[in-house]
Design an enzyme around this catalytic site. Structure first.
Site, short mmCIF file in Angstrom:
data_model
loop_
_atom_site.label_atom_id
_atom_site.label_comp_id
_atom_site.label_asym_id
_atom_site.label_seq_id
_atom_site.Cartn_x
_atom_site.Cartn_y
_atom_site.Cartn_z
CG ASP A 16 -0.25 -0.24 2.53
OD1 ASP A 16 0.86 0.32 2.71
OD2 ASP A 16 -0.76 -0.99 3.37
CE LYS A 32 -4.78 -2.60 0.31
NZ LYS A 32 -4.90 -3.23 1.61
C1 R5P Z 1 -2.53 -2.50 7.00
O1 R5P Z 1 -2.41 -1.28 7.01
C2 R5P Z 1 -1.43 -3.38 7.50
O2 R5P Z 1 -0.16 -2.88 7.18
C3 R5P Z 1 -1.59 -4.79 6.96
O3 R5P Z 1 -1.47 -4.75 5.54
C4 R5P Z 1 -2.91 -5.39 7.33
O4 R5P Z 1 -3.16 -5.25 8.70
C5 R5P Z 1 -2.94 -6.86 6.97
O5 R5P Z 1 -4.20 -7.38 7.29
P1 R5P Z 1 -4.73 -8.67 6.56
O6 R5P Z 1 -3.65 -9.71 6.61
O7 R5P Z 1 -5.94 -9.06 7.37
O8 R5P Z 1 -5.10 -8.30 5.16
#
Ligand code: R5P
Length: 313
Positions: free
Chosen positions: A170, A193
């Site tokens: 991201d 995203k």
């Molecule tokens: C989001 O900002 C974090 O850096 C992670 O990308 C996120 O917490 C990952 O969550 P999940 O594995 O549930 O997609």
């Protein structure tokens, strides 16, 4: 100086104690019938420089409360200084109001930790660097980067390193990806995203040409694995040769292990900031590297009033 461990970080604490060549202080942590937590520190800590190691990982509320109660016990036992060593600082993802009438739990937890008696905080790869400012006490936020760099150099052949590319999943992770890419003189790509409209499915645009590249996704947290697995699919669809990931905190809530097993990911490397259940240990696609040496060295430097930033020069 004394080292103490809460129940969330027993394995890592034992490894840190080995690194520092000192024992862990004997502590009794039990429960009353109604599940309230009882703590007794079984050694004199009066006038000591205390390092209390406890991740606020799942069950986050229990582990957080245990940390607070241990600090209260230390304060009342006249410890001279308490450093809360929180390898994984939970509740950090709610670091701003996401809408009307919502909390900022990262700030609330920072307040609780300070109020319970912490004089300093030592943590690793905070979800957002700015959370350091939520504490009004000195806070050292270490980076897992040197541990990942060493592992990549050990695991990747010279040929594989030539095609390496670091991926931020991201826009918030670009600084992390750029920092590691600099060490390898490699390129980065960014995943953008977007949900075009509420209710429409997410679109993953990749900024950068990943064709034929050995992609390494870097992130602070893998929770359900959704972000990572979708990113891997998008990268493979754009012609990546292979996709692996280096993630600091293996939160790995169900069904993360199943998601990783079914995904296009070749491997997911996590650190030992969170104790893992057998299901994770048995997963052949997930490998753990240790941050015990990094945390141990930071503790040694704090105790001796030496520079901690030197660890990342
Ligand atoms: C989001 O900002 C974090 O850096 C992670 O990308 C996120 O917490 C990952 O969550 P999940 O594995 O549930 O997609």
């Amino acid at each position: 100086m004394k080292l103490l461990s809460g129940t969330a970080s027993e394995g890592l604490s034992a490894d840190i104690a080995d690194v520092l060549d000192m024992p862990l202080t004997d502590v009794t942590i039990t429960r009353f019938r109604d599940q309230e937590i009882f703590v007794r520190i079984n050694e004199n800590v009066r006038g000591e420089d205390i390092f209390l190691i406890q991740s606020t990982s799942a069950p986050a509320n229990d582990h957080l409360m245990e940390l607070l109660i241990m600090m209260d016990a230390l304060l009342r036992a006249s410890a001279a200084r308490v450093t809360a060593v929180i390898p994984y600082f939970g509740y950090a993802r709610q670091d701003r109001k996401v809408g009307g009438r919502t909390p900022i739990t990262a700030k609330l937890v920072a307040n609780l930790i300070s109020r319970a008696g912490a004089d300093r905080v030592l943590t690793l790869d905070l979800h957002a660097g700015q959370i350091q400012g939520f504490f009004d006490i000195p806070t050292d936020n270490l980076f897992g980067q040197p541990v990942f760099e060493a592992d990549i150099r050990a695991e990747y052949s010279r040929k594989d390193l030539k095609d390496i590319m670091f991926i931020s999943p991201d826009t918030g992770g670009v600084v992390r990806a750029r920092a590691l890419a600099k060490k390898f003189e490699a390129d980065i790509a960014i995943i953008d995203k977007r949900r075009p409209k509420a209710g429409e499915s997410e679109v993953m645009n990749i900024i950068g040409d990943v064709t034929g590249r050995n992609c390494i996704i870097l992130d602070d947290i893998i929770d359900s694995g959704g972000t990572l697995c979708k990113a891997a699919d998008a990268l493979m669809a754009q012609g990546a040769k292979q996709v692996s990931a280096y993630i600091t905190h293996g939160v790995l809530s169900d069904p993360a292990v199943d998601n990783v097993n079914k995904s296009a990911l070749k491997e997911v490397v996590i650190t030992d900031t969170i104790m893992q259940p057998q299901k994770v240990k048995d997963c052949t696609k997930i490998r753990e590297v240790s941050v015990a040496r990094l945390l141990g060295e930071a503790i040694r430097r704090i105790a001796n009033a030496e520079s901690v930033s030197k660890l990342f020069d």
